[in-house]
Design a protein around this motif. Structure first.
Motif, PDB file in Angstrom:
ATOM      1  N   PHE A   1      15.109   5.789 -23.544  1.00  0.00           N
ATOM      2  CA  PHE A   1      15.839   5.187 -24.666  1.00  0.00           C
ATOM      3  C   PHE A   1      17.258   5.748 -24.755  1.00  0.00           C
ATOM      4  CE2 PHE A   1      11.515   4.189 -26.142  1.00  0.00           C
ATOM      5  CZ  PHE A   1      11.690   2.866 -26.505  1.00  0.00           C
ATOM      6  N   CYS A   2      17.395   7.047 -24.574  1.00  0.00           N
ATOM      7  CA  CYS A   2      18.717   7.663 -24.633  1.00  0.00           C
ATOM      8  C   CYS A   2      19.656   7.074 -23.585  1.00  0.00           C
ATOM      9  CB  CYS A   2      18.611   9.177 -24.419  1.00  0.00           C
ATOM     10  SG  CYS A   2      17.942  10.096 -25.814  1.00  0.00           S
ATOM     11  N   TYR A   3      19.123   6.860 -22.386  1.00  0.00           N
ATOM     12  CA  TYR A   3      19.980   6.358 -21.309  1.00  0.00           C
ATOM     13  C   TYR A   3      20.476   4.949 -21.627  1.00  0.00           C
ATOM     14  CZ  TYR A   3      21.892   6.105 -16.612  1.00  0.00           C
ATOM     15  OH  TYR A   3      22.760   6.017 -15.548  1.00  0.00           O
ATOM     16  N   TYR A   4      19.576   4.090 -22.057  1.00  0.00           N
ATOM     17  CA  TYR A   4      19.995   2.731 -22.423  1.00  0.00           C
ATOM     18  C   TYR A   4      21.035   2.769 -23.541  1.00  0.00           C
ATOM     19  CZ  TYR A   4      16.637  -0.142 -19.789  1.00  0.00           C
ATOM     20  OH  TYR A   4      15.948  -0.805 -18.803  1.00  0.00           O
ATOM     21  N   GLN A   5      20.783   3.556 -24.569  1.00  0.00           N
ATOM     22  CA  GLN A   5      21.714   3.613 -25.690  1.00  0.00           C
ATOM     23  C   GLN A   5      23.067   4.162 -25.250  1.00  0.00           C
ATOM     24  OE1 GLN A   5      22.952   6.503 -27.389  1.00  0.00           O
ATOM     25  NE2 GLN A   5      23.830   5.456 -29.173  1.00  0.00           N
ATOM     26  N   SER A   6      23.054   5.189 -24.430  1.00  0.00           N
ATOM     27  CA  SER A   6      24.308   5.794 -23.959  1.00  0.00           C
ATOM     28  C   SER A   6      25.110   4.814 -23.120  1.00  0.00           C
ATOM     29  CB  SER A   6      24.003   7.058 -23.135  1.00  0.00           C
ATOM     30  OG  SER A   6      23.338   8.029 -23.908  1.00  0.00           O
ATOM     31  N   LEU A   7      24.431   4.090 -22.235  1.00  0.00           N
ATOM     32  CA  LEU A   7      25.119   3.118 -21.389  1.00  0.00           C
ATOM     33  C   LEU A   7      25.725   2.002 -22.216  1.00  0.00           C
ATOM     34  CD1 LEU A   7      25.845   1.911 -18.645  1.00  0.00           C
ATOM     35  CD2 LEU A   7      23.522   0.949 -18.518  1.00  0.00           C
ATOM     36  N   LEU A   8      24.968   1.450 -23.158  1.00  0.00           N
ATOM     37  CA  LEU A   8      25.478   0.347 -23.982  1.00  0.00           C
ATOM     38  C   LEU A   8      26.626   0.794 -24.872  1.00  0.00           C
ATOM     39  CD1 LEU A   8      22.072  -1.288 -24.937  1.00  0.00           C
ATOM     40  CD2 LEU A   8      23.826  -2.271 -23.441  1.00  0.00           C
ATOM     41  N   GLU A   9      26.530   2.002 -25.441  1.00  0.00           N
ATOM     42  CA  GLU A   9      27.602   2.491 -26.314  1.00  0.00           C
ATOM     43  C   GLU A   9      28.871   2.759 -25.515  1.00  0.00           C
ATOM     44  OE1 GLU A   9      27.689   2.995 -29.760  1.00  0.00           O
ATOM     45  OE2 GLU A   9      25.850   1.817 -29.704  1.00  0.00           O
ATOM     46  N   ALA A  10      28.735   3.378 -24.350  1.00  0.00           N
ATOM     47  CA  ALA A  10      29.910   3.667 -23.521  1.00  0.00           C
ATOM     48  C   ALA A  10      30.564   2.369 -23.058  1.00  0.00           C
ATOM     49  CB  ALA A  10      29.507   4.531 -22.327  1.00  0.00           C
ATOM     50  N   TYR A  11      29.744   1.386 -22.728  1.00  0.00           N
ATOM     51  CA  TYR A  11      30.271   0.096 -22.282  1.00  0.00           C
ATOM     52  C   TYR A  11      30.971  -0.621 -23.434  1.00  0.00           C
ATOM     53  CZ  TYR A  11      30.278  -4.466 -19.933  1.00  0.00           C
ATOM     54  OH  TYR A  11      30.648  -5.654 -19.356  1.00  0.00           O
TER      55      TYR A  11
END
Length: 501
Positions: free
Chosen positions: A452-462
């Motif tokens: 979950f952290c990875y998905y959230q981090s990727l979407l927020e950074a994008y």
């Protein structure tokens, strides 16, 4: 004679009273920890760990018996609940306890006992509202959410993937990506707006959108996401070639990356599904694998093992090697599709076996399939030594793995595989350490929170790279949250402005 009598008495005690008596396991000296002891962490399946210890406080390194601990979870007020609990013996002195809540509750008690004595600081009290997976109750404070989920402060793979995209123009990608890719590939165009998900599909084979839908729905039930617009490649092969440069370069989210492409890599649909469906429709997940690692090391066979379909020439080459050296390698094809014309040469096929039976063997061979072999996380979690083929393909976590620390590499053409297997046989103690390091990497980096952290981090950074406001575009439809009529919940979180990272 005396020695035989002592041996007989010891065996009798083990059978009659259980291994815990002989080992002197101490309820108070055991350790208990994990996110499943926190009210705030909402996961499809919550979990925590128990480390068995003896009366001197030393951690046990072998199993004291799979049924030595009893775990009960229930509301403090005594109200009825539906909570499924499993205690998984990891056979190294530690246990993984997982539980699935089918409803939301207020104030839960978690009791952990050994011989009717409370273990460590049991009972543990989870105070406040404890929400189940299907409860739409997103945390507005992103920073707090990342803190109690223990997200990594940064992911180097995300930084590498986004480096070619310092800015992202949603208007441009909405027009250009379908034109470039949708003729031969299947895509899903997503917009997240006000924490709601909208999408439109392109191409013929779009069934895999269900995995992306599911993780986005689950994520938006837990935390508010920034408004963002992006395209997901629904196929295995990454799409955007490295020779493409600005201004033609386009960002595409993919399950798999390669050295020849520059897609933005996400956790695979396989590990995404296993995260969401743990204790559900999947039997193979990273929690359950930890309790099904086969015999102890010295009881595993010395064979290097592989099973799979014929999705790459090297897989056929491995079968040929296995026939030449059957006392070293056990490899066979379970299904012919890509090389159907060679079935007479490399067949016949063998029946698939349980993945857990792989771990009857010390050495696991990991070969690419159509792209990266998505079984690698499970092989590493199983506690056998992984021999991994050199590859241009990678998953989101591959760059964090260290050759000779977490696995043993071998050449893409298999030219040194026999030498590497022989090295492993000659260095058994070192190999056990490598196998253990690989297992620990998965336990520490690929459990549910980190997905979950990875998905959230990727979407927020994008999202931070957007040069214009994401839009709900023509042809998009709302992806509805699943209804939970049997166990409806009330969200008690106060609405507030979302903190930015």
């Amino acid at each position: 004679m005396y020695g035989l009598w002592v041996g007989w008495l010891t065996l009798t005690l083990l059978i009659h009273y259980g291994a815990e008596i002989v080992l002197g396991l101490s309820a108070k000296r055991c350790l208990v920890w994990g996110s499943g002891l926190q009210s705030e962490v909402v996961l499809p399946v919550r979990y925590f760990f128990i480390q068995a210890a003896d009366k001197s406080g030393r951690n046990l390194s072998t199993s004291p018996g799979e049924n030595v601990f009893s775990v009960g979870i229930s509301p403090i007020d005594g109200s009825r609940s539906r909570i499924w609990v499993q205690v998984l013996d990891r056979h190294d002195g530690s246990f993984l306890v997982r539980y699935k809540m089918y409803g939301s509750y207020e104030d839960l008690r978690i009791s952990i006992t050994f011989k009717e004595k409370h273990v460590s600081k049991s009972p543990y009290i989870l105070k406040g509202n404890i929400y189940h997976e299907l409860c739409p109750c997103a945390q507005h404070d992103t920073v707090s959410w990342r803190t109690y989920m223990q997200c990594q402060p940064r992911y180097e793979q995300i930084e590498r993937d986004l480096l070619p995209f310092p800015t992202v123009d949603p208007e441009k990608i909405a027009q250009e990506i379908p034109k470039r890719f949708s003729r031969f590939h299947s895509l899903c165009h997503y917009t997240i707006k006000d924490n709601k998900i909208y999408r439109r599909t392109f191409g013929q084979h779009v069934d895999f959108k269900m995995f992306m839908d599911a993780i986005l729905l689950s994520l938006t039930r837990k935390v508010y996401l920034s408004d963002v617009e992006f395209f997901v490649n629904l196929g295995d092969w990454p799409l955007e070639k490295k020779e493409v440069t600005d201004p033609a370069l386009l960002p595409v989210f993919s399950w798999c990356g390669s050295d020849e492409t520059q897609d933005l890599v996400m956790p695979t649909y396989d590990i995404t599904e296993s995260t969401l469906e743990t204790m559900g429709r999947v039997s193979l997940d990273l929690m359950y694998v930890q309790a099904n690692t086969g015999p102890v090391w010295h009881n595993k066979t010395n064979l290097a093992f592989w099973r799979g379909r014929d999705s790459r020439q090297e897989r056929l080459d491995l079968v040929r090697m296995s026939r030449k050296h059957p006392h070293i390698i056990d490899a066979a094809i379970t299904n012919f599709f890509f090389f159907k014309h060679d079935e007479a040469l490399y067949g016949p096929t063998v029946a698939p076996i349980s993945f857990f039976d792989f771990f009857n063997h010390k050495y696991q061979i990991n070969l690419d399939g159509t792209v990266a072999a998505y079984r690698l996380p499970y092989l590493l979690a199983g506690g056998s030594l992984v021999l991994k083929q050199d590859s241009s393909y990678y998953e989101f976590f591959y760059k964090d793995l260290v050759p000779w620390k977490h696995y043993v590499p071998f050449r893409r053409d298999l030219g040194d595989l026999m030498d590497k297997i022989q090295w492993a046989k000659d260095h058994d103690e070192e190999v056990q350490k490598i196998a253990k390091e690989g297992q620990e990497f998965i336990r520490n980096n690929l459990m549910s929170e980190q997905i979950f952290c990875y998905y959230q981090s990727l979407l927020e950074a994008y999202a931070k790279r957007h040069t214009s406001v994401p839009k709900i575009r023509q042809g998009m439809e709302l992806v509805e949250q699943p209804k939970d009529d049997l166990f409806p919940c009330t969200c008690h979180r106060k609405h507030q402005m979302k903190d930015e990272l």
